[in-house]
Design a protein around this motif. Structure first.
Motif: not given
Length: 222
Positions: A85-99, A212-221
């Motif tokens: 869950n942690l890996e998916t949220c941060e690396r695949r969904l583009g959610i900031s590590e702080r969240i 404003g802590m979402l990487d939209r580019e990473k989410l769309g890849k």
């Protein structure tokens, strides 16, 4: 209290097996199937809503949510799915590590969408089986009680079983229905856990975007 929950689960299932409750299990099959369907459909609708809000391909979002969902579904354990869950949220969904490192562990304990859905649907089936009148106040009470108990359930294997006595008492369902609830929960727990984990990921995507802590580019890849 949590230390003795596995013993409680064992004694409850043993008592159920030695009693006549197993012969009545067919009475809640419809509720069990409805609960499974609800717990499978809810995270799907949640993911579709998130993808529409963020204008991202729904199939892409579902593919990214699938690995964590399958781990939770196969183990009925949010702890087993935590690392994925942690890996998916941060690396695949583009959610900031702080969240991610704050919200995921906390959310897996208190954001129990699947538990609330499963508790209420199973209670509906038991109410029908025992001839309990279902009115609008009963439904409101059931939704509120199921939601609160889902949060209050101890975050250990079998923790949700301790909530059925309170739930059934509040809804006027006979005490002997606890045996059927325990038996149904053994199966339903797999789907409640996976539902809650998947809905949490979709909610974090939306929350991170608002902050404003979402990487939209990473989410769309892919």
């Amino acid at each position: 209290v949590s230390r003795y929950i596995p013993l409680f689960v064992f004694v409850s299932l043993l008592s159920l097996t030695l009693s006549d409750a197993m012969s009545n299990l067919g009475g809640v099959v419809k509720a069990l199937l409805l609960g499974i369907a609800a717990c499978a459909a809810w995270p799907l609708l949640y993911a579709l809503w998130a993808s529409l809000r963020l204008k991202v391909s729904p199939l892409l979002v579902l593919r990214k949510l699938l690995p964590t969902y399958l781990i939770a579904l196969s183990t009925a354990s949010s702890s087993a799915a935590l690392s994925t869950n942690l890996e998916t949220c941060e690396r695949r969904l583009g959610i900031s590590e702080r969240i991610v490192h704050f919200a995921v562990p906390l959310g897996q304990v208190v954001f129990k969408t699947g538990g609330a859905v499963g508790f209420f649907v199973l209670a509906l089936g038991l109410a029908e089986f025992y001839g309990v009148s279902i009115s609008l106040p009963w439904v409101v009470t059931g939704v509120l009680t199921a939601s609160l108990l889902a949060i209050a359930a101890p975050p250990v294997p079998g923790g949700s079983l301790t909530c059925y006595t309170v739930l059934l008492t509040q809804l006027g369902i006979p005490a002997e229905a606890v045996g059927l609830a325990v038996a149904g929960n053994v199966i339903l727990d797999f789907f409640m856990t996976s539902c809650g984990i998947s809905c949490l990921q979709s909610e974090l995507i939306l929350s991170a975007n608002k902050l404003g802590m979402l990487d939209r580019e990473k989410l769309g890849k892919e």
